[in-house]
Scaffold this motif. Structure first.
Motif, PDB file in Angstrom:
ATOM      1  N   PRO A  81       1.127   5.779   0.183  1.00 50.24           N
ATOM      2  CA  PRO A  81       0.437   6.916   0.789  1.00 50.24           C
ATOM      3  C   PRO A  81      -0.725   7.385  -0.113  1.00 50.24           C
ATOM      4  N   CYS A 111      10.934   1.173   4.877  1.00 45.71           N
ATOM      5  CA  CYS A 111       9.781   2.060   4.729  1.00 45.71           C
ATOM      6  C   CYS A 111      10.081   3.419   5.352  1.00 45.71           C
ATOM      7  N   SER A 112      11.093   4.056   4.842  1.00 47.94           N
ATOM      8  CA  SER A 112      11.622   5.290   5.425  1.00 47.94           C
ATOM      9  C   SER A 112      10.677   6.467   5.404  1.00 47.94           C
ATOM     10  N   MET A 142       9.026   9.822   5.301  1.00 50.36           N
ATOM     11  CA  MET A 142       9.593  11.174   5.419  1.00 50.36           C
ATOM     12  C   MET A 142      10.888  11.161   6.246  1.00 50.36           C
ATOM     13  N   ASP A 159      11.219  -1.352  -4.004  1.00 50.01           N
ATOM     14  CA  ASP A 159      10.532  -2.330  -3.163  1.00 50.01           C
ATOM     15  C   ASP A 159      11.544  -2.963  -2.184  1.00 50.01           C
ATOM     16  N   ALA A 160      11.208  -2.947  -0.912  1.00 48.71           N
ATOM     17  CA  ALA A 160      12.103  -3.508   0.109  1.00 48.71           C
ATOM     18  C   ALA A 160      12.398  -4.986  -0.159  1.00 48.71           C
ATOM     19  N   ASP A 207       8.775  -0.557   9.418  1.00 46.45           N
ATOM     20  CA  ASP A 207       7.688   0.418   9.609  1.00 46.45           C
ATOM     21  C   ASP A 207       6.728   0.442   8.420  1.00 46.45           C
ATOM     22  N   GLU A 255      12.727   2.936   0.638  1.00 44.73           N
ATOM     23  CA  GLU A 255      11.363   3.469   0.491  1.00 44.73           C
ATOM     24  C   GLU A 255      10.927   3.309  -0.966  1.00 44.73           C
ATOM     25  N   ILE A 256       9.696   2.830  -1.144  1.00 40.91           N
ATOM     26  CA  ILE A 256       9.232   2.567  -2.513  1.00 40.91           C
ATOM     27  C   ILE A 256       8.691   3.819  -3.207  1.00 40.91           C
ATOM     28  N   TYR A 301      11.452  10.056   9.439  1.00 45.98           N
ATOM     29  CA  TYR A 301      11.405  10.302  10.890  1.00 45.98           C
ATOM     30  C   TYR A 301      12.261   9.301  11.676  1.00 45.98           C
ATOM     31  N   ASN A 302      12.183   8.026  11.313  1.00 42.72           N
ATOM     32  CA  ASN A 302      12.922   7.021  12.096  1.00 42.72           C
ATOM     33  C   ASN A 302      14.440   7.181  11.928  1.00 42.72           C
ATOM     34  N   MET A 340       0.159   7.502   7.941  1.00 43.12           N
ATOM     35  CA  MET A 340       1.533   6.990   7.990  1.00 43.12           C
ATOM     36  C   MET A 340       2.060   6.920   9.422  1.00 43.12           C
ATOM     37  N   HIS A 341       1.473   7.735  10.305  1.00 41.45           N
ATOM     38  CA  HIS A 341       1.845   7.712  11.727  1.00 41.45           C
ATOM     39  C   HIS A 341       0.572   7.812  12.540  1.00 41.45           C
ATOM     40  N   MET A 396       0.851  -1.198   0.000  1.00 41.36           N
ATOM     41  CA  MET A 396       0.000   0.000   0.000  1.00 41.36           C
ATOM     42  C   MET A 396       0.894   1.258   0.000  1.00 41.36           C
TER      43      MET A 396
HETATM   44  C1  LIG Z   1       3.878   3.653   7.888  1.00 43.03           C
HETATM   45  S1  LIG Z   1       4.701   4.471   6.594  1.00 43.03           S
HETATM   46  C2  LIG Z   1       6.324   4.668   7.232  1.00 43.03           C
HETATM   47  C3  LIG Z   1       6.626   6.017   7.829  1.00 43.03           C
HETATM   48  C4  LIG Z   1       8.088   6.368   7.847  1.00 43.03           C
HETATM   49  N1  LIG Z   1       8.893   5.446   8.596  1.00 43.03           N
HETATM   50  C5  LIG Z   1       8.406   7.799   8.252  1.00 43.03           C
HETATM   51  O1  LIG Z   1       9.247   7.978   9.146  1.00 43.03           O
HETATM   52  O2  LIG Z   1       7.830   8.726   7.692  1.00 43.03           O
HETATM   53  C6  LIG Z   1       4.915   3.132   5.430  1.00 43.03           C
HETATM   54  C7  LIG Z   1       5.812   3.468   4.240  1.00 43.03           C
HETATM   55  O3  LIG Z   1       6.094   2.232   3.563  1.00 43.03           O
HETATM   56  C8  LIG Z   1       6.273   2.498   2.192  1.00 43.03           C
HETATM   57  N2  LIG Z   1       6.180   1.198   1.475  1.00 43.03           N
HETATM   58  C9  LIG Z   1       5.055   0.495   1.183  1.00 43.03           C
HETATM   59  N3  LIG Z   1       5.380  -0.664   0.568  1.00 43.03           N
HETATM   60  C10 LIG Z   1       6.732  -0.701   0.475  1.00 43.03           C
HETATM   61  C11 LIG Z   1       7.655  -1.643  -0.074  1.00 43.03           C
HETATM   62  N4  LIG Z   1       7.240  -2.790  -0.626  1.00 43.03           N
HETATM   63  N5  LIG Z   1       8.975  -1.364   0.007  1.00 43.03           N
HETATM   64  C12 LIG Z   1       9.418  -0.200   0.577  1.00 43.03           C
HETATM   65  N6  LIG Z   1       8.582   0.725   1.090  1.00 43.03           N
HETATM   66  C13 LIG Z   1       7.261   0.482   1.062  1.00 43.03           C
HETATM   67  C14 LIG Z   1       5.160   3.488   1.916  1.00 43.03           C
HETATM   68  O4  LIG Z   1       5.384   4.203   0.727  1.00 43.03           O
HETATM   69  C15 LIG Z   1       5.198   4.373   3.165  1.00 43.03           C
HETATM   70  O5  LIG Z   1       6.025   5.476   2.964  1.00 43.03           O
END
Ligand SMILES: C[S@@+](CC[C@H](N)C(=O)[O-])C[C@H]1O[C@@H](n2cnc3c(N)ncnc32)[C@H](O)[C@@H]1O
Length: 353
Positions: A3, A91-92, A94, A165-166, A183, A114-115, A96-97, A59-60, A1
């Motif tokens: 944003p 899943c970096s 913005m 993709d991670a 995350d 981050e995708i 924050y982590n 996202m948070h 999924m």
């Molecule tokens: C819950 S948010 C993470 C918030 C983030 N850690 C921050 O500090 O802003 C989930 C994130 O996972 C990313 N995402 C979703 N599927 C992914 C994938 N297969 N590989 C890498 N990132 C992915 C989304 O685009 C989204 O930015």
């Protein structure tokens, strides 16, 4: 999924006109537009987050985007105590982590994955009140400037940024990490990064003293972690009743146990069946559908051999006494879960076959 779609559309418009010199001008217009569309949301600590594609989720959580990064990821990882922290920030978003990790240990080497390019771009225009945000912004700036053919080299070689993709990243990576921030969005909406197969790849790339941290306490996720060989544990969460999950690679470690009800459910209930994605390429819908089918089959099989217990009775502790008493033993949660499965089903790996 991903944003929220509307948010991504707006951000993309500004990505097209970005040239490195117009950050100030973009900032005002971009933030205003995102707020007007109610897709950029202020959280209780004053930092901002985006809605998800599924508008039920953000996202948070509302307690604070930065607060979450500190209390659900950086502090529980004990990164301050590490002399050589190598962080995998899945899943970096913005950032924050990653910002919180650097704040608590400036020596952290971080691989950010981050995708979605748009959320990374957005961080250039946010005000996150830690000076380490400038480091992450510089790295993101490098990515976007190089993409449009402008030469720019960030000074921060300790941060690497992978856009993709991670799942693809993890199979190519030959590094070892001692901290993994996991995350992703919640597994019930998108289990892609919660499968046994993906978690196993992470496990292989962790140091023996490594810890993986996630805000999710979902049963199939914790069950998959146990099947991968992690020792699972939990800590209080901010803004949520259920605790965060910590998964340690060291099999002899004895951290706090997870709550006893969850231990029993993970050990004995069909709802503990992990998500699977053997080729690390399936869509989220296929992963969900496939698990539903396997779960039905497992239930039928257990009924046939007289080993089916309902989740309700497991939660109540209404299970054979000799299984229940395993929870009194001086073991970690993963050992208890495996021992209960072995004794009851005669097979500790019943859920990943
Ligand atoms: C819950 S948010 C993470 C918030 C983030 N850690 C921050 O500090 O802003 C989930 C994130 O996972 C990313 N995402 C979703 N599927 C992914 C994938 N297969 N590989 C890498 N990132 C992915 C989304 O685009 C989204 O930015």
């Amino acid at each position: 999924m991903l944003p929220n779609k509307k948010a991504l559309e707006i951000i993309r418009k500004y990505m097209k006109i970005y040239n490195g010199k117009n950050e100030k001008d973009i900032k005002e217009r971009l933030i205003k537009e995102l707020k007007e569309e109610h897709v950029l949301v202020e959280t209780e600590d004053g930092t901002y987050t985006l809605k998800a594609e599924d508008e039920e989720e953000m996202m948070h959580s509302k307690v604070g985007a930065l607060k979450e990064a500190i209390y659900k990821f950086a502090k529980p990882s004990k990164i301050t105590d590490l002399s050589n922290p190598r962080v995998l920030d899945l899943c970096s978003g913005m950032g924050y982590n990653a910002i919180a990790a650097l704040h608590y240990n400036k020596n952290a080497e971080i691989d950010m994955v981050e995708i979605c390019e748009e959320v990374l771009f957005l961080t250039l225009f946010l005000d996150i009140p830690y000076k380490e945000h400038e480091i992450i912004k510089d790295k993101v700036r490098e990515y976007f400037l190089n993409k449009i053919g402008i030469e720019y080299k960030s000074d921060y070689d300790n941060i690497n940024l992978y856009v993709g993709d991670a799942r693809k990243f993890i199979i190519k990576s030959d590094k070892k990490y001692n901290v993994v921030f996991h995350d992703a969005f919640s597994p019930k909406r998108d289990p892609t990064l919660y499968t046994y197969d993906f978690l196993k790849e992470i496990y292989k790339r962790m140091e023996d003293n490594g810890v993986l941290i996630s805000y999710s306490s979902a049963i199939p996720f914790r069950s998959a972690l146990v099947d991968c060989g992690f020792v699972i544990s939990e800590k209080e969460s901010v803004g949520r009743k259920r605790g965060i999950t910590l998964a340690y690679k060291n099999p002899n470690f004895k951290p706090n146990r997870i709550n006893e009800v969850d231990e029993r459910v993970i050990a004995l209930s069909v709802i503990a069946l992990p998500y699977r994605d053997e080729t690390l390429s399936l869509t989220k819908d296929k992963i969900i559908e496939d698990r539903e089918e396997r779960r039905e089959k497992l239930k039928e099989k257990l009924i046939k051999i007289g080993k089916y217990l309902s989740t309700k009775q497991i939660k109540k502790g209404n299970i054979p006494e000799e299984i229940l008493k395993i929870q009194k033993e001086d073991l970690n949660s993963s050992e208890i879960i495996k021992k209960m499965r072995l004794k009851f089903f005669k097979d500790a790996n019943i859920f990943i076959l």
